[in-house]
Design an enzyme around this catalytic site. Structure first.
Site, PDB file in Angstrom:
ATOM      1  N   SER A 291     -23.211  11.336 -15.552  1.00 40.43           N
ATOM      2  CA  SER A 291     -23.776  12.577 -16.092  1.00 40.43           C
ATOM      3  C   SER A 291     -24.259  13.610 -15.093  1.00 40.43           C
ATOM      4  O   SER A 291     -24.596  14.723 -15.486  1.00 40.43           O
ATOM      5  CB  SER A 291     -24.928  12.242 -17.031  1.00 40.43           C
ATOM      6  OG  SER A 291     -24.406  11.885 -18.271  1.00 40.43           O
TER       7      SER A 291
ATOM      8  N   SER B 115     -23.861  14.433 -19.237  1.00 40.09           N
ATOM      9  CA  SER B 115     -24.868  14.972 -20.105  1.00 40.09           C
ATOM     10  C   SER B 115     -25.844  15.953 -19.437  1.00 40.09           C
ATOM     11  O   SER B 115     -26.576  16.643 -20.141  1.00 40.09           O
ATOM     12  CB  SER B 115     -25.690  13.822 -20.705  1.00 40.09           C
ATOM     13  OG  SER B 115     -26.358  13.109 -19.690  1.00 40.09           O
TER      14      SER B 115
ATOM     15  N   LYS C 127     -33.978  18.065 -15.856  1.00 38.63           N
ATOM     16  CA  LYS C 127     -33.343  17.730 -17.129  1.00 38.63           C
ATOM     17  C   LYS C 127     -34.435  17.313 -18.115  1.00 38.63           C
ATOM     18  O   LYS C 127     -35.410  16.647 -17.710  1.00 38.63           O
ATOM     19  CB  LYS C 127     -32.373  16.571 -16.856  1.00 38.63           C
ATOM     20  CG  LYS C 127     -31.480  16.163 -18.003  1.00 38.63           C
ATOM     21  CD  LYS C 127     -30.511  15.076 -17.516  1.00 38.63           C
ATOM     22  CE  LYS C 127     -29.555  14.592 -18.572  1.00 38.63           C
ATOM     23  NZ  LYS C 127     -28.580  13.611 -18.048  1.00 38.63           N
TER      24      LYS C 127
HETATM   25  N1  GLN Z   1     -20.751  10.100 -20.464  1.00 38.95           N
HETATM   26  C1  GLN Z   1     -21.442   8.877 -20.335  1.00 38.95           C
HETATM   27  C2  GLN Z   1     -22.079   8.496 -21.653  1.00 38.95           C
HETATM   28  O1  GLN Z   1     -21.928   9.220 -22.571  1.00 38.95           O
HETATM   29  C3  GLN Z   1     -22.448   8.957 -19.238  1.00 38.95           C
HETATM   30  C4  GLN Z   1     -23.765   9.482 -19.671  1.00 38.95           C
HETATM   31  C5  GLN Z   1     -24.768   9.536 -18.546  1.00 38.95           C
HETATM   32  O2  GLN Z   1     -24.454   9.331 -17.385  1.00 38.95           O
HETATM   33  N2  GLN Z   1     -26.005   9.759 -18.925  1.00 38.95           N
HETATM   34  O3  GLN Z   1     -22.702   7.489 -21.789  1.00 38.95           O
END
Ligand code: GLN
Length: 472
Positions: free
Chosen positions: A172, A148, A73
């Site tokens: 994410s 994400s 990532k």
């Molecule tokens: N969806 C969550 C957020 O927007 C988790 C994001 C993540 O795990 N990086 O913060």
């Protein structure tokens, strides 16, 4: 192909790594419209592939992961390559060092083909919030893969690499895994070094894995995990031989099934799964998490507070992009940050600064910390009675490309993944077609901190069950 078979095939001379890298590179280019990758490591992967191919040719001993090709990532550093976090603010940043996990995997012989797309600074649940454009779902048109770690999920599911690193702060890795039919692992807090992962919310961030099988996840974790002097939050606990956990059955293991799932169909499917599991000799019990409804609110207060502090470093002076035609220092900060950060990141910074401000600190931030502790306490109580908990991973279908999602609706979709993040325990998504409304299907397994072996053990049993059902 499972990683173990791939490594075996390579050792047996069935392909050359240089060829394999070229094949993936051309497939990635063919499928460029998926926007899975932000950056490709073309020359460096060819060079490293050639090195290992030469070792092989000379009959030298090969490192244990030789034969596999990974992606990372784009919030994880690989030395000499750009790290953008899918943000305009980092558009000219080159990583001066590699993340510890990257170094460890490379030392074990794995190659990295490139950096994958994500929601800017890992904030989001869809894959749409990227300065490079939204990642596409590998199978469904006009659909987002989840986020994400959107690019890592699409890359593995579309077979553009063998497996990928993601980061999981509130879900994410697990959530995009659920939407693309992959295994998604969030290790316990402290199990894996975060040195070289760009910080979002430091008390929650973990580097995780998107893989095709549970065994692949266990194999890679074995090489990634363990104490790192460069990360004070990494734990010194010994690293078990995770792939070994795969061979054991689930006889006698105590499995808790989450109760009170608002979607009746999903609850019904969970209960049906419980009945099947019992026939494999596991002991099953319904469990209740009374604080589940508070987790999303607690998370968005704490994660935004930490993000507002972590992202203060992007000031136009030290990193990446700087606004031009500026007269004063405060204008420099203001313009750089307004131009460099996207809408969702700005929203988090504002929210975080607000909950940390003098008048609201006690009401929001301090309160959220207290509830966070209660959520952990509740897990600890429940884990006295069961070894693992099964719950849904996502609460609805994936977001659509053109859908203008309401931010709160998007935050609420993290309902099932956030509790494990707040508590520092480990959790994994495993695809399972029988949990159909989970779309496209699967389940989250949660286990106490540093008990990843339980995830692998139960995960592989469920995986076997799913493949039996598919062949029935
Ligand atoms: N969806 C969550 C957020 O927007 C988790 C994001 C993540 O795990 N990086 O913060």
């Amino acid at each position: 192909m499972a990683l173990r078979s791939k490594i075996f095939a390579y050792q047996n001379g069935q392909f050359r790594l240089e060829e394999a890298a070229d094949a993936y590179l051309s497939k990635i280019k063919q499928r460029a419209s998926l926007k899975a990758f932000i950056h490709l490591s073309e020359s460096s992967i060819r060079e490293s592939a050639l090195k290992i191919d030469t070792l092989k040719k000379k009959g030298k001993k090969l490192p244990p992961l030789a034969g596999i090709i990974l992606a990372a990532k784009d919030n994880i550093h690989i030395k000499g390559q750009s790290t953008t976090c899918a943000s305009r603010i980092l558009n000219s940043f080159t990583a001066p060092f590699s993340a510890t996990v990257v170094q460890r995997l490379q030392k074990a012989g794995a190659l990295f083909i490139g950096k994958t797309n994500l929601d800017e600074f890992a904030m989001g649940s869809s894959g749409a919030f990227s300065a490079f454009g939204p990642t596409q779902h590998p199978f469904f048109k006009d659909t987002l893969p989840g986020g994400s770690s959107s690019g890592s999920a699409t890359a593995v599911a579309a077979q553009l690499c063998d497996a990928a690193l993601g980061s999981d702060t509130g879900g994410s890795v697990r959530q995009p895994a659920a939407y693309t039919n992959l295994v998604g692992l969030k290790p316990s807090y402290g199990r894996v070094s975060r040195y070289g992962l760009v910080a979002f919310a430091s008390s929650l961030d973990q580097i995780g894995l998107l893989t095709s099988t549970v065994e692949d996840s266990a194999l890679l974790l074995k090489y990634m995990a363990g104490y790192d002097p460069a990360d004070a939050t990494s734990a010194a606990d010994p690293v078990p031989d995770y792939p070994k956990a795969i061979t054991t059955s689930i006889r006698g293991i105590r499995i808790g099934i989450l109760d009170d799932v608002p979607d009746e169909t999903v609850q019904h499917q969970l209960d049906a799964l419980a009945d099947t599991i019992k026939t494999y000799g596991a002991r099953v019990k319904r469990i209740h998490l009374s604080l589940l409804d508070y987790a999303v609110a607690v998370y968005y207060i704490i994660a935004s507070a930490e993000a507002s502090s972590n992202l203060a470093r992007y000031d136009g002076v030290r990193y990446g992009q700087r606004a031009s035609q500026i007269n004063t220092l405060s204008e420099l900060y203001q313009q750089t940050r307004s131009q460099g950060f996207g809408e969702e990141v700005q929203r988090r910074i504002l929210l975080g600064t607000y909950v940390l401000s003098k008048g609201y600190y006690k009401t929001y931030y301090e309160k959220a910390q207290k509830v966070r502790r209660l959520i952990l306490d509740e897990f600890q109580q429940v884990f006295k009675e069961v070894d693992v908990i099964l719950s849904p991973t996502v609460s609805g279908p994936p977001f659509k490309l053109k859908q203008k999602a309401d931010p709160l609706e998007m935050y609420m979709s993290d309902r099932y993944t956030i509790p494990a993040s707040l508590s520092g325990i480990c959790a994994m998504h495993v695809p399972l077609p029988s949990i159909a409304s989970n779309n496209p299907g699967g389940i989250q397994i949660m286990a106490p901190a540093f008990e990843e072996e339980r995830l692998f053990r139960v995960g592989s049993a469920l995986e076997a069950l799913a493949s039996e059902a598919a062949h029935a």
